[in-house]
Design a protein around this motif. Structure first.
Motif, mmCIF file in Angstrom:
data_model
loop_
_atom_site.group_PDB
_atom_site.id
_atom_site.type_symbol
_atom_site.label_atom_id
_atom_site.label_comp_id
_atom_site.label_asym_id
_atom_site.label_seq_id
_atom_site.Cartn_x
_atom_site.Cartn_y
_atom_site.Cartn_z
ATOM 1 N N ASP A 38 3.917 0.067 -0.418
ATOM 2 C CA ASP A 38 4.407 1.421 -0.136
ATOM 3 C C ASP A 38 4.468 2.304 -1.374
ATOM 4 O O ASP A 38 5.220 3.280 -1.410
ATOM 5 N N GLY A 39 3.713 1.954 -2.430
ATOM 6 C CA GLY A 39 3.706 2.755 -3.645
ATOM 7 C C GLY A 39 5.010 2.729 -4.410
ATOM 8 O O GLY A 39 5.227 3.556 -5.309
ATOM 9 N N LEU A 40 5.905 1.771 -4.100
ATOM 10 C CA LEU A 40 7.211 1.714 -4.771
ATOM 11 C C LEU A 40 7.030 1.244 -6.218
ATOM 12 O O LEU A 40 6.510 0.144 -6.453
ATOM 13 N N PRO A 41 7.463 2.040 -7.204
ATOM 14 C CA PRO A 41 7.213 1.677 -8.607
ATOM 15 C C PRO A 41 7.730 0.295 -8.991
ATOM 16 O O PRO A 41 7.008 -0.472 -9.645
ATOM 17 N N LEU A 42 8.965 -0.036 -8.613
ATOM 18 C CA LEU A 42 9.500 -1.356 -8.979
ATOM 19 C C LEU A 42 8.679 -2.480 -8.365
ATOM 20 O O LEU A 42 8.455 -3.519 -8.992
ATOM 21 N N ALA A 43 8.233 -2.282 -7.125
ATOM 22 C CA ALA A 43 7.428 -3.303 -6.458
ATOM 23 C C ALA A 43 6.081 -3.456 -7.156
ATOM 24 O O ALA A 43 5.588 -4.570 -7.359
ATOM 25 N N LEU A 44 5.478 -2.329 -7.531
ATOM 26 C CA LEU A 44 4.180 -2.387 -8.211
ATOM 27 C C LEU A 44 4.307 -3.075 -9.562
ATOM 28 O O LEU A 44 3.447 -3.882 -9.949
ATOM 29 N N GLU A 45 5.378 -2.779 -10.291
ATOM 30 C CA GLU A 45 5.575 -3.410 -11.599
ATOM 31 C C GLU A 45 5.797 -4.910 -11.452
ATOM 32 O O GLU A 45 5.247 -5.712 -12.222
ATOM 33 N N LEU A 84 16.998 -3.717 -2.926
ATOM 34 C CA LEU A 84 16.852 -3.678 -1.475
ATOM 35 C C LEU A 84 18.035 -4.332 -0.778
ATOM 36 O O LEU A 84 18.564 -3.813 0.208
ATOM 37 N N ALA A 85 18.461 -5.476 -1.320
ATOM 38 C CA ALA A 85 19.605 -6.176 -0.725
ATOM 39 C C ALA A 85 20.852 -5.311 -0.790
ATOM 40 O O ALA A 85 21.609 -5.214 0.184
ATOM 41 N N GLY A 86 21.071 -4.676 -1.934
ATOM 42 C CA GLY A 86 22.255 -3.834 -2.072
ATOM 43 C C GLY A 86 22.220 -2.629 -1.149
ATOM 44 O O GLY A 86 23.233 -2.263 -0.546
ATOM 45 N N ALA A 134 17.462 9.084 3.710
ATOM 46 C CA ALA A 134 18.088 9.394 2.421
ATOM 47 C C ALA A 134 18.316 8.134 1.597
ATOM 48 O O ALA A 134 18.253 8.163 0.360
ATOM 49 N N ALA A 135 18.566 7.006 2.288
ATOM 50 C CA ALA A 135 18.786 5.734 1.589
ATOM 51 C C ALA A 135 17.486 5.050 1.199
ATOM 52 O O ALA A 135 17.503 4.006 0.538
ATOM 53 N N GLY A 136 16.332 5.612 1.599
ATOM 54 C CA GLY A 136 15.048 5.018 1.276
ATOM 55 C C GLY A 136 14.653 3.873 2.186
ATOM 56 O O GLY A 136 13.682 3.152 1.908
ATOM 57 N N LEU A 137 15.385 3.679 3.282
ATOM 58 C CA LEU A 137 15.105 2.577 4.200
ATOM 59 C C LEU A 137 14.215 2.997 5.364
ATOM 60 O O LEU A 137 13.784 2.156 6.158
ATOM 61 N N LEU A 138 13.955 4.267 5.473
ATOM 62 C CA LEU A 138 13.124 4.806 6.543
ATOM 63 C C LEU A 138 12.316 5.954 5.961
ATOM 64 O O LEU A 138 12.798 6.654 5.064
ATOM 65 N N ARG A 139 11.109 6.133 6.455
ATOM 66 C CA ARG A 139 10.274 7.226 5.977
ATOM 67 C C ARG A 139 9.867 8.113 7.139
ATOM 68 O O ARG A 139 9.658 7.631 8.254
ATOM 69 N N CYS A 140 9.759 9.394 6.856
ATOM 70 C CA CYS A 140 9.313 10.353 7.852
ATOM 71 C C CYS A 140 8.048 11.023 7.333
ATOM 72 O O CYS A 140 8.046 11.569 6.225
ATOM 73 N N THR A 141 6.975 10.932 8.100
ATOM 74 C CA THR A 141 5.711 11.540 7.706
ATOM 75 C C THR A 141 5.215 12.444 8.834
ATOM 76 O O THR A 141 5.653 12.326 9.981
ATOM 77 N N GLU A 142 4.321 13.335 8.482
ATOM 78 C CA GLU A 142 3.717 14.223 9.479
ATOM 79 C C GLU A 142 2.356 13.663 9.873
ATOM 80 O O GLU A 142 1.510 13.403 9.012
ATOM 81 N N ALA A 143 2.165 13.461 11.158
ATOM 82 C CA ALA A 143 0.876 12.985 11.672
ATOM 83 C C ALA A 143 0.785 13.371 13.137
ATOM 84 O O ALA A 143 1.806 13.479 13.828
ATOM 85 N N GLU A 144 -0.441 13.549 13.590
ATOM 86 C CA GLU A 144 -0.664 13.887 15.002
ATOM 87 C C GLU A 144 0.094 15.154 15.402
ATOM 88 O O GLU A 144 0.459 15.345 16.559
#
Length: 275
Positions: A38-45, A84-86, A134-144
């Motif tokens: 998901d392009g998350l910097p910490l995950a990529l590192e 993520l756990a926190g 807002a907590a980063g646990l869900l994403r909203c995108t525009e499609a269709e």
């Protein structure tokens, strides 16, 4: 090279070269890794650190189980797994239940679809979705031409970590069938009027249809709603070259005896397709 110019890909390549100087990363593998995380910097590192011993292509294979690779479980608040756990621990019980319910979906869902899934009024549900975004646990995108809500892949994997083999429970399959039966028959009617959005919705929900029907096979009380869903989707399957899938699901839920006309239509269509 073009791919590696994107910020997420550039970050991964930079961190990978830090542990393996001279590495020329495969652009396609790096793009797939960025998408998987998901392009998350910490995950990529965290993932790039493994390039000391793995090529990006080999790393991508390991990301089939991303939480293992990124050190889950962890109580360290500075690493990705710990963060993520926190974050998950901080949500309310009600929002935690919403996350678990949304995690059954393979793709994004509209506010109305989530309201059907969760059995909540859209006006009541929207503030909860805003909190989770807002907590980063869900994403909203525009499609269709509409807003689609989806869990980031890592969050979804984590929320469903306890599901045996990733299979749906009877309750999850029932909720998913409720959503599909509440939305897809209307999509079929819209599709007959030439709606491109209805077609996009049917394509987006196809993995959920398969997951719900597979789970319903094992639950007697879900076989009637599963057969209703099959009948609703019959025209879609037959007009999009999915005769084999239609036949498989209709047979699984007793259509030869219970829906003889539908079964005959599928059998005839399959014979024509094979001729």
């Amino acid at each position: 090279e073009e791919t590696l110019a994107y910020p997420a890909a550039a970050l991964f390549a930079e961190r990978a070269r830090a542990v393996r100087p001279g590495l020329v990363p495969d652009a396609a593998a790096v793009a797939a890794i960025c998408a998987a995380l998901d392009g998350l910097p910490l995950a990529l590192e965290a993932a790039a650190a493994h390039c000391a011993v793995l090529t990006p292509a080999a790393l991508l294979v390991q990301l089939e189980r991303p939480l293992d690779l990124l050190g889950w479980p962890s109580r360290d608040p500075t690493d990705l797994a710990g963060r993520l756990a926190g974050t998950l621990a901080a949500v309310s019980p009600a929002d935690g239940e919403r996350l678990r319910a949304i995690a059954v979906l393979e793709g994004g869902a509209t506010l109305e679809e989530l309201a059907l899934l969760l059995q909540e009024a859209p006006g009541t549900l929207l503030p909860a979705l805003e909190r989770l975004c807002a907590a980063g646990l869900l994403r909203c995108t525009e499609a269709e031409g509409q807003s689609l809500f989806a869990l980031p892949r890592l969050v979804r994997v984590l929320v469903r970590a306890d599901a045996p083999g990733g299979a749906l429970s009877a309750a999850e399959a029932g909720a998913l069938l409720r959503l599909l039966l509440g939305r897809l028959p209307a999509c079929m009617a819209e599709l007959r009027r030439g709606s491109a959005q209805a077609r996009a919705t049917l394509l987006r929900r196809a993995p959920d249809v398969r997951a719900a029907l597979a789970a319903a096979r094992e639950v007697p009380r879900l076989q009637d709603p599963a057969l209703r869903l099959c009948r609703a989707l019959l025209g879609w399957w037959l007009t999009t070259g999915q005769q084999a899938e239609a036949q498989e699901w209709l047979e699984a839920f007793g259509a030869p005896d219970r829906l003889p006309l539908a079964w005959a239509a599928v059998s005839w269509s399959r014979g024509e397709a094979q001729a």
